[in-house]
Design an enzyme around this catalytic site. Structure first.
Site, PDB file in Angstrom:
ATOM      1  N   GLU A 185      -7.756  90.789   1.668  1.00 33.59           N
ATOM      2  CA  GLU A 185      -6.464  90.180   1.326  1.00 33.59           C
ATOM      3  C   GLU A 185      -6.435  89.659  -0.119  1.00 33.59           C
ATOM      4  OE1 GLU A 185      -4.653  87.845   4.696  1.00 33.59           O
ATOM      5  OE2 GLU A 185      -6.693  87.995   5.452  1.00 33.59           O
ATOM      6  N   SER A 224      -3.277  89.250   7.988  1.00 34.14           N
ATOM      7  CA  SER A 224      -2.241  90.098   7.393  1.00 34.14           C
ATOM      8  C   SER A 224      -2.070  91.415   8.137  1.00 34.14           C
ATOM      9  CB  SER A 224      -2.546  90.358   5.913  1.00 34.14           C
ATOM     10  OG  SER A 224      -2.470  89.171   5.178  1.00 34.14           O
ATOM     11  N   TYR A 270       4.504  91.721   2.639  1.00 34.43           N
ATOM     12  CA  TYR A 270       4.260  91.348   1.254  1.00 34.43           C
ATOM     13  C   TYR A 270       4.937  92.221   0.201  1.00 34.43           C
ATOM     14  CZ  TYR A 270       0.602  88.633   3.507  1.00 34.43           C
ATOM     15  OH  TYR A 270      -0.076  87.769   4.307  1.00 34.43           O
ATOM     16  N   ARG A 308      -0.374  77.582   9.869  1.00 39.19           N
ATOM     17  CA  ARG A 308       0.811  78.252  10.397  1.00 39.19           C
ATOM     18  C   ARG A 308       0.437  78.946  11.696  1.00 39.19           C
ATOM     19  NH1 ARG A 308       1.500  82.798   7.466  1.00 39.19           N
ATOM     20  NH2 ARG A 308       1.246  84.072   9.340  1.00 39.19           N
ATOM     21  N   ASP A 348       1.350  81.544  14.660  1.00 42.50           N
ATOM     22  CA  ASP A 348       2.173  82.700  14.994  1.00 42.50           C
ATOM     23  C   ASP A 348       2.390  82.736  16.500  1.00 42.50           C
ATOM     24  OD1 ASP A 348       2.228  83.378  12.332  1.00 42.50           O
ATOM     25  OD2 ASP A 348       0.577  84.805  12.470  1.00 42.50           O
ATOM     26  N   GLU A 386      -2.087  83.449  16.971  1.00 43.14           N
ATOM     27  CA  GLU A 386      -3.180  83.057  16.092  1.00 43.14           C
ATOM     28  C   GLU A 386      -2.752  81.892  15.213  1.00 43.14           C
ATOM     29  OE1 GLU A 386      -3.586  85.857  12.399  1.00 43.14           O
ATOM     30  OE2 GLU A 386      -3.094  87.140  14.120  1.00 43.14           O
ATOM     31  N   ASN A 440      -3.241  80.417  11.281  1.00 43.17           N
ATOM     32  CA  ASN A 440      -3.641  80.685   9.900  1.00 43.17           C
ATOM     33  C   ASN A 440      -3.917  79.361   9.209  1.00 43.17           C
ATOM     34  OD1 ASN A 440      -2.764  83.754   9.581  1.00 43.17           O
ATOM     35  ND2 ASN A 440      -1.179  82.696  10.736  1.00 43.17           N
ATOM     36  N   GLY A 463      -0.204  82.404   3.386  1.00 47.84           N
ATOM     37  CA  GLY A 463       0.302  82.915   2.118  1.00 47.84           C
ATOM     38  C   GLY A 463       1.249  81.939   1.431  1.00 47.84           C
TER      39      GLY A 463
END
Length: 313
Positions: A18, A146, A216, A255, A257, A270, A272, A276
Site C-alpha cells: 500500500e 485496501s 483510490y 475505522r 468496516d 475489519e 483499520n 487512508g
C-alpha cells in the site's frame, strides 16, 4: 497549541503493498499540519532507516503508513524503543487489527457480530468451503488491506484461483461468508471511555466492487455521509464500531468496516488502525460531516500521540 507539538515527523511511504496510497496520505497530512502551524516534516520509512529516524530528533510522529511494517505493530514497537510518541494504536492493538483472523476471533469472544469464516492454508483443498460458507463467499489474505488479493467467489471452480491470489500476498488465506447488503464504514476517534464514532458512511461502488481502483483512483464510487439510516440504527452501528475498537485496544483513531445485511443486521468486517488520508479517504469525510476540517482532524489525531508502553521514571 501547534508549537507545543515541537518537531513533528509524518511517517509515510514504507515498503508495503500500500506504499502508493501512503505516499498520498502522508503528503496530505503534512501539508495540512503545516497549514495549521505545525513544524511537520515528511519521513519515508521505505527509503530511510530507523537510525535516520532516531537522528531526525522528532518530538512526536504522525503515522500515515498503511499495511505491513507501518500498521501492523512492528513500527509501533520500534517507536516505543526509540521513545518517540506516535499517533494511533500501540503494538498489540495494531498487530491484532492487522490480522483479520485474530480480529474476528477476539470479536466473537466479545459477542460482536462478524461473518462466519474459515482459515485456509495455501496448500489446502478449498473444496469444502462452499459447504461451510455457502456461495458467494470472499477469499482474501488476512494481513493485507485496501482489498489487495481479495476475490468474490461465485462458483466452486473459482476457489483455487482465489486461494492462489490471496496466497501471493500472505502465507494463508481467509475465506469468509459473503454478506449481501449495504457497505458501510465508521470512523472512530479517541481512546477508552472517550472513544467516539463519527457519522456512518455508505459506499456505493460501481457494480458493488469496492476494490483498489474504486477506492483510490476512480471517481465513479459514490459516498453518502451521513448514511441514510434510521437514527436508532445509525446509533447502533456507531456503538458497535466503538465496541469493536475498544475490544482490540485501539486508540487515537481507526475505522471499522461494516456490512448491513438485507434484514438490517450489521456485521463487522475489519478494523483499520491507520486509515487512508487521501482525497478519496473516508475518515476525513466523516470528520467533515461532524463539522471538523481536514486540518483540524490531523491536529486532533496528532494531539493524542504518545508512547503506550514506555514509561519515564
Amino acid at each position: 497549541m501547534s508549537q507545543a507539538f515541537g518537531r513533528v515527523g509524518v511517517l509515510y511511504g514504507g515498503s508495503s503493498a500500500e506504499r502508493e496510497v501512503s505516499l498520498m496520505s502522508g503528503a496530505g497530512v503534512c501539508a495540512a499540519l503545516r497549514e495549521e502551524g505545525v513544524d511537520a516534516h515528511l519521513f519515508d520509512t521505505g527509503e530511510r532507516s530507523l537510525a535516520d529516524l532516531a537522528a531526525a530528533r522528532f518530538d512526536r510522529v504522525f503515522i500515515a503508513l498503511h499495511g505491513r511494517y507501518g500498521e501492523d505493530g512492528t513500527l509501533q514497537g520500534a517507536l516505543e524503543l526509540l521513545q518517540i510518541p506516535y499517533t494511533g494504536s500501540g503494538p498489540l492493538a495494531s498487530c491484532l487489527a492487522m490480522d483479520k483472523i485474530a480480529t474476528k476471533r477476539l470479536w466473537l469472544q466479545h459477542g460482536l457480530p462478524t461473518p462466519r469464516f474459515v482459515e485456509l492454508a495455501c496448500d489446502a483443498d478449498p473444496a469444502n468451503l462452499v459447504q461451510a460458507l455457502g456461495l458467494p463467499l470472499i477469499v482474501k489474505p488476512p494481513h493485507e488491506g485496501s482489498t489487495l488479493g481479495l476475490t468474490r467467489v461465485d462458483s466452486a471452480d473459482q476457489l483455487r484461483e482465489a486461494q492462489a491470489l490471496a496466497c501471493r500476498f500472505d502465507d494463508l488465506a481467509l475465506a469468509e461468508q459473503f454478506v449481501r447488503g449495504r457497505e458501510l464504514t465508521v470512523p472512530v476517534l479517541g481512546a477508552g471511555a472517550q472513544a467516539r464514532a463519527l457519522p456512518v458512511i455508505e459506499i456505493f461502488a460501481p457494480e458493488g466492487n469496492y476494490d483498489y481502483q474504486n477506492k483510490y483512483v476512480s471517481n465513479d464510487t459514490r459516498y453518502e455521509c451521513p448514511a441514510a439510516l434510521p437514527d436508532d440504527l445509525a446509533r447502533h452501528i456507531q456503538d458497535l464500531a466503538v465496541r469493536a475498537y475498544r475490544a482490540l485496544g485501539c486508540e487515537g483513531w481507526g475505522r471499522a468496516d461494516v456490512m448491513l445485511d438485507e434484514q438490517a443486521r450489521p456485521w463487522l468486517l475489519e478494523m483499520n488502525t491507520s486509515p487512508g488520508m487521501t482525497s478519496h479517504s473516508l475518515v476525513p469525510m466523516g470528520a467533515r460531516a461532524a463539522g471538523m476540517s481536514y486540518g483540524q482532524l490531523c491536529v486532533e489525531i496528532l494531539s493524542t500521540a504518545r508512547c503506550k508502553l514506555w514509561r519515564t521514571a
